[in-house]
Every structure is written in structure tokens, then in C-alpha cells.
Design a protein around this motif. Sequence first.
Motif, PDB file in Angstrom:
ATOM      1  N   VAL A   1       0.829  -1.207   0.000  1.00 53.40           N
ATOM      2  CA  VAL A   1       0.000   0.000   0.000  1.00 53.40           C
ATOM      3  C   VAL A   1       0.863   1.256   0.000  1.00 53.40           C
TER       4      VAL A   1
ATOM      5  N   SER B   1       2.280   2.452   7.072  1.00 56.70           N
ATOM      6  CA  SER B   1       1.077   1.629   7.183  1.00 56.70           C
ATOM      7  C   SER B   1       0.899   1.210   8.630  1.00 56.70           C
TER       8      SER B   1
ATOM      9  N   PRO C   1      -5.945  -2.432  -0.989  1.00 55.13           N
ATOM     10  CA  PRO C   1      -4.530  -2.846  -0.951  1.00 55.13           C
ATOM     11  C   PRO C   1      -4.178  -3.894  -1.999  1.00 55.13           C
TER      12      PRO C   1
ATOM     13  N   HIS D   1      -3.021  -2.235  -5.116  1.00 63.30           N
ATOM     14  CA  HIS D   1      -1.671  -1.684  -4.995  1.00 63.30           C
ATOM     15  C   HIS D   1      -0.619  -2.787  -5.082  1.00 63.30           C
TER      16      HIS D   1
END
Length: 252
Positions: free
Chosen positions: A95, A204, A217, A220
Motif C-alpha cells: 500500500v 502503514s 490494498p 496496490h
Amino acid sequence: MRKPVESFGRALIRMSWTKKNLYIMHSRGSRPPRLQNRSLFQQKWQAKKDTRAYHGAQLNERQFRRLFEPRLPTTNIRITRDKAITEGKHPHVSVLTYACLERRLDFIVFRSCFAPSIWAARQLVVHGKITVNGKKVSKPSHLASDGDLISVDPKAISLLSEPSTEKGLTFKPRPYMQPFLFIPEYLEVNFNTCSTAFLRSPISRPGRTEIPSPFPPEFHSLAHEFYAERSKKKRGRRQKRLLPIEDRFKID
């Protein structure tokens, strides 16, 4: 003819406050595009296309790959068992694929809600309306360091207009701007002085990430794999060019 940045046909989410972009976000929702009956490469390409349209659409691929880091950092936080259940699992480190862009000056101006779009923030920087630690900086690619103070000329902010009062210029809200008015945790914004302090790089945390993004996520992760594979190939070709000629054609 160049295609418009915000188009219903392309349906790409941008870093903008316009009503067209808000409609595209509402129509797409939090659902990622359908990836059934697609190869792994097609899934990675689709994830890269959608995420790059939001994160750094004003940059070309060569500019982004210069900033891309295959190795991503994270943080470990000690939490109790009950709190871990309520907050959820720690998201994947991918992420933070676009965390390198959050240090750019145009990104900081947009995240601080001083500009209605990333292109407007870039224009403020190019026109010399931004100062970093008291010095004027006119390069949007300038990377801020931890603790830097970014100031914006109040007269250049579109949300502030005449007439001025005892407290300063008058705040004039724009239509459809409310869903985008939020400040990330790695920025400390003072709207009275029109300045922002860049505290640290985004990280994160359990159950969430500090980088604002309309994509999950998993999306990503696919985009990070797409760029990580190409960075390895480019690094391999560069090492091969640096080898001596006799080593390239060496026969065992």
C-alpha cells in the motif's frame, strides 16, 4: 487530439475536486474493475493504469520510475489482542507503493487542501507561490525533508478571496469539495498562516494506511509487482552493459 484528463469514457479517478471526478468515484465505488478471465499480466497492467491515474497522473512513466522503490518500509506497533481484533490485520506493505510521491512539493500542496487539483498545485509551485523554509522553490519535483515548512501565498489560494477582514481573507468554499477535505497524518497544516509542516514519510498501520487512495490494498499489490519486475529487468540490463566484452562472450 489530446484526451481530457477527466472523461466519463475512461472513468479514471483523479486527484481533483471536480463534480465529474466525484461522479466517477461514486459510479465505481470501492469495487475494483473486473479481473476475471484475464491473465496475470493484464491484471497487473489494469491495476497500474488505475492507480497511476490517481497517484501522479502529471508524471510520465520515466519520471515515476526514478522515484519508485522496490523495497518498501513499514512499522511494527505493539497492540493488545482486543485492539488487534477491532482494528483488523496489518495491510500489505505494497500500500506504500506510491509513498515516494508524497514528498513532492505539488503533492504536499494538494494534500494540504490549498489547491483543488494536483495540476493546480503544480501551477502554484511553478508560478513561485510556494516557499520551503522561507526560500522560494519553483520546482514541483522538489522532495521535502522531515520537518520542512511549506508556505503558500494566501492571495494565490482559490479558496481565499476579497474582501479581507480583521482575520484575513474571506474563506469561500467551492461546490463538491467536502468529500476531499481531509489531512493525512504525516502533515500538520496551519490554515491561519497557510503553511504545512511535513512531519515524516507515510507508513502503514494495523487495519489502515496513511496514504489516501480510492483503491484497495490488493490493487496496490498488483501495481507494485508490475513496477518491481521492470525495475529488476532494467537493473539486469544495466549490469550486463557494464560487464567487459570478454566476459559477455565467455565460454565455459
